[in-house]
Design an enzyme around this catalytic site. Sequence first.
Site, mmCIF file in Angstrom:
data_model
loop_
_atom_site.group_PDB
_atom_site.id
_atom_site.type_symbol
_atom_site.label_atom_id
_atom_site.label_comp_id
_atom_site.label_asym_id
_atom_site.label_seq_id
_atom_site.Cartn_x
_atom_site.Cartn_y
_atom_site.Cartn_z
ATOM 1 N N HIS A 25 26.457 36.998 83.991
ATOM 2 C CA HIS A 25 25.761 36.371 85.118
ATOM 3 C C HIS A 25 25.997 37.171 86.406
ATOM 4 O O HIS A 25 25.536 36.758 87.475
ATOM 5 C CB HIS A 25 26.267 34.940 85.328
ATOM 6 C CG HIS A 25 25.815 33.968 84.276
ATOM 7 N ND1 HIS A 25 24.529 33.953 83.790
ATOM 8 C CD2 HIS A 25 26.483 32.971 83.632
ATOM 9 C CE1 HIS A 25 24.419 32.991 82.886
ATOM 10 N NE2 HIS A 25 25.578 32.382 82.771
ATOM 11 N N SER A 39 18.450 22.413 86.388
ATOM 12 C CA SER A 39 19.231 22.642 85.178
ATOM 13 C C SER A 39 20.701 22.883 85.518
ATOM 14 O O SER A 39 21.600 22.376 84.843
ATOM 15 C CB SER A 39 18.661 23.839 84.412
ATOM 16 O OG SER A 39 19.363 24.052 83.210
ATOM 17 N N GLY A 70 14.873 22.435 78.588
ATOM 18 C CA GLY A 70 14.205 23.730 78.503
ATOM 19 C C GLY A 70 12.721 23.679 78.829
ATOM 20 O O GLY A 70 11.966 24.578 78.446
#
Length: 330
Positions: free
Chosen positions: A136, A166, A298
Amino acid sequence: MEFSYPSKSIIASNITTESLQKYREEISTLLKEDGWSPFFHLCLYKGFWFHPFFLDGAMYAQDHFQAQPSDIFLCSAMKTGCTWLKSLSFAIATRGQYDESTSPLRTIVPHDCIPFLEYGEYSTAEGPRIPLFASHLPYTLLPKSIIDSGCKIVYLCRDPKDTFVSMWHFFGKLKNKKPREGGLVSIEEAFELFCKGLSSYGPYWEHVLGYWKESLERPDKILFLKYEDMTNDTEACVKKLAEFFDCPFSLEEERKGIVQGIIKFCSFENLSNLDVNKTGKQVKKDGFLENSAYFRKGKIGDWRNHLTAEMGARLDNIMEEKLRGSGLNF
């Protein structure tokens, strides 16, 4: 591409007590801001905000990780579809070794199949070495050896509104080993912080821009993908990944339905219903996380169920301003 899949004992933390102490001393001097809960305060490190329990591993990787030219890195900001990208990439790269019935993805969460660079989950020892890694980290904070070795990088981004929602749900599911007072801030408060760039590995727009600009300079080395494109035309993206990995699907594989098989096997519906992802959990440095937390929805546009239209427009305007002139838009 073929490689030997290492055992969990090979993918192990390498950070020594001495190194950890050195990094934590440096971290203690950094500018800090309240995060999304008392557990998640943020530290500003070279232009990006980090949770301390991610940062010491990132520092160690910068100092010690030695990339090989054949390594491929799957990079992304948090909660942009990394779990899906990992599962697809692993299935593509190991299709000569495993079929659907024998794939480690059946018994191991995708994040344990492809290790995160900054979590210290790699080995410098001799032995089987997996050439797929994830991170990340912003482009400017990747270990120098990754750039110098000419490694390939796949970068995945996502509509920032869905990314934010999310992420907020995800951090709400992280269980602290030592419970502290206070919980996750409201989604409205978290949204204000996100718009200011105060989020894990944020500002989000700077994270995206770093990889976008490099992908324009080195398109042969950096494949820039959008989650929405992967969702709308998964087959094209899977084929593009295989070509980028230098293991394109043969006409015979396509005829046999290998591409569609990988897509179906790695689908949200299939992976989220595997026992390991319904009942398993990952133990982290400061807590644990149930594997099911990686499989929320998702869905494109789910932000509308959590943010007002005004909030969505505000974030769109921020992104438009920050990305202006780059050629990138959402």
